[in-house]
Design an enzyme around this catalytic site. Structure first.
Site, PDB file in Angstrom:
ATOM      1  CE  LYS A   1      -1.541 -15.769  23.200  1.00 41.84           C
ATOM      2  NZ  LYS A   1      -1.108 -16.367  21.774  1.00 41.84           N
TER       3      LYS A   1
ATOM      4  NE  ARG B   1      -5.835 -12.056  13.071  1.00 41.17           N
ATOM      5  CZ  ARG B   1      -5.454 -13.010  12.553  1.00 41.17           C
ATOM      6  NH1 ARG B   1      -6.127 -13.395  11.610  1.00 41.17           N
ATOM      7  NH2 ARG B   1      -4.361 -13.574  13.076  1.00 41.17           N
TER       8      ARG B   1
END
Length: 455
Positions: free
Chosen positions: A235, A309
């Protein structure tokens, strides 16, 4: 932790509530001095407006309710009123007294782990007609979720998150089991292990069990990414700043579990928290890697920043093995959900229409708004892999929250299931909801669970 609500007493200071529609005339209970002071302070009964009154005024303070029947008119009162114990007087109108106490208690929250509070908050005596026990358990659960999310990753790694679960388990006599580090591979939790293996603190699946096995089985799953660097698909700095909150799903799952156990809801509770730090090291998982899940499905990694996920997939598969009546999962999963609905409205996904209605109605009743999103079948093929069963992202970046939910659905074995893609953070102060970590969506879920399981 101090007692949240004061005991009724003649020594309590008197807080007179006034709706905006009645502010011009002011209550007959006030003396002329009290009315004069209220007018001098431009008291208009606006929601949350507080005016302190001198002795002999017929009350010690006025609190405006506005005209919207919003219990969060009480949200700032604990910090606006002078410290001490206060008793409510006047007509709440359509505001539920239990919700008024919850809003007052939520606004009394202070995160004091690293900085001493300037003063204790005011306390409110239980309001006639309200459920003080319910208010207290909800407020304590809100404070728990906020404390967990607000704690920096340096002090809230997977081991510390496990300690938090153990503390709640000890309070209610629940059982705990943790599968840690290399043991995850031995028990086929390949995705949890891969996501967390680069971090100094090993990843783990934390399980809590509570309740009578004869009652309906309820599984609650939480994403516990204690910090998310993005992994090798790192990020940017701005995107990493708030990633201590990436365990907000786990915080909400644990806070909801606390509500269930405190209220003795007649369920057999199974809480599963997939805890890992998505870090960068020589052994970090890579784009293009193929992981084998608990369910046996293989997953190709399109992007290491779509890690939530993955850990949830393994945890959901474990939850589904016990054939629960219902699985709920909470996760700070996608930026797409924030683009769609912003930080205050929690999106949820379920194929159960009755459950969706209960969640929507429950959220509205406790001012924890949620919004049902579609599990759009047309996008399901986007997560099919070419050299694996699945891939961990859809195509082109479109409908990111939906494709993430469809990915999770593949691991639920067809059980009744609901997924919350929450923010778990207040980006700005609102009455009763200070900037920082938040219990979001799980209060709506609590209302639905009470309706489902007869509390």
């Amino acid at each position: 932790m101090t007692e949240l609500f004061a005991a009724p007493s003649d020594q309590n200071r008197r807080l007179r509530v006034v709706a905006a529609s009645l502010a011009e005339s002011l209550p007959d209970a006030l003396t002329e001095t009290g009315r004069a002071v209220a007018r001098a302070n431009a008291f208009a009964g606006d929601a949350g407006q507080v005016v302190l009154l001198p002795d002999g005024s017929g009350a010690d303070a006025l609190l405006g309710l506005g005209n919207a029947a919003d219990p969060f008119a009480f949200g700032d009162a604990a910090k606006t009123l002078p410290e001490g114990d206060w008793a409510l007087e006047g007509d709440l109108g359509e505001i539920d007294p239990t919700m008024a106490m919850i809003a007052f208690g939520a606004g009394a929250y202070q995160f004091t782990r690293y900085k001493t509070a300037k003063r204790p908050p005011a306390r409110l005596a239980a309001i006639a007609g309200g459920d003080a026990a319910e208010a207290e358990r909800v407020v304590r659960s809100i404070w728990l979720a906020r404390d967990l999310v607000n704690t920096p990753a340096g002090d809230m790694d997977p081991a510390a998150l496990q300690q938090a679960v153990e503390s709640v388990a000890d309070e209610f006599g629940a059982k705990i089991r943790a599968t840690v580090g290399e043991d995850l591979l031995a028990e086929n939790y390949g995705m949890i292990h891969a996501v967390g293996r680069a971090a100094q603190c090993p990843p783990r699946l934390i399980e809590l069990e509570w309740g009578d096995e004869a009652h309906p089985r309820l599984a609650i799953v939480g994403k516990g990414i204690t910090f998310d660097s993005g992994g090798l698909d790192i990020k940017p700095a701005a995107g990493m700043r708030l990633m201590k909150k990436d365990m907000g799903g786990a915080a909400n799952a644990l806070a909801l579990a606390r509500l269930i156990m405190d209220a003795k809801l007649p369920v057999s509770l199974h809480v599963l928290i997939a805890a890992a730090e998505n870090a960068i090291s020589g052994n970090a998982f890579r784009p293009g890697d193929i992981l084998t899940s608990r369910l046996g499905l293989t997953v190709e990694i399109e992007n290491t920043d779509a890690e939530g996920r993955l850990v949830l997939g393994d945890a959901l598969a474990r939850a589904a093995e016990d054939e629960p009546d219902l699985i709920l999962d909470f996760a700070t999963l996608t930026g797409a959900a924030r683009v769609a609905l912003g930080p205050e409205l929690a999106p949820f996904y379920t194929e159960d229409d009755a459950l969706a209605q209960q969640l929507s109605e429950g959220g509205a009743s406790v001012v924890d708004p949620v919004w049902r999103m579609p599990l759009w079948e047309g996008y399901d093929k986007q997560i099919d892999g070419s050299i694996s069963d699945l891939k961990n992202m859809g195509d082109g970046g479109f409908a990111g929250s939906i494709t993430a939910a469809l990915f999770l659905r593949r691991f639920t074995l067809g059980r009744r299931w609901c997924h919350f893609d929450i923010f778990a953070w207040n980006p700005k102060d609102r009455p009763g909801r200070p900037t920082g970590g938040e219990m979001l969506g799980s209060r709506a879920a609590w209302e639905a669970l009470k309706a489902l399981y007869g509390h």
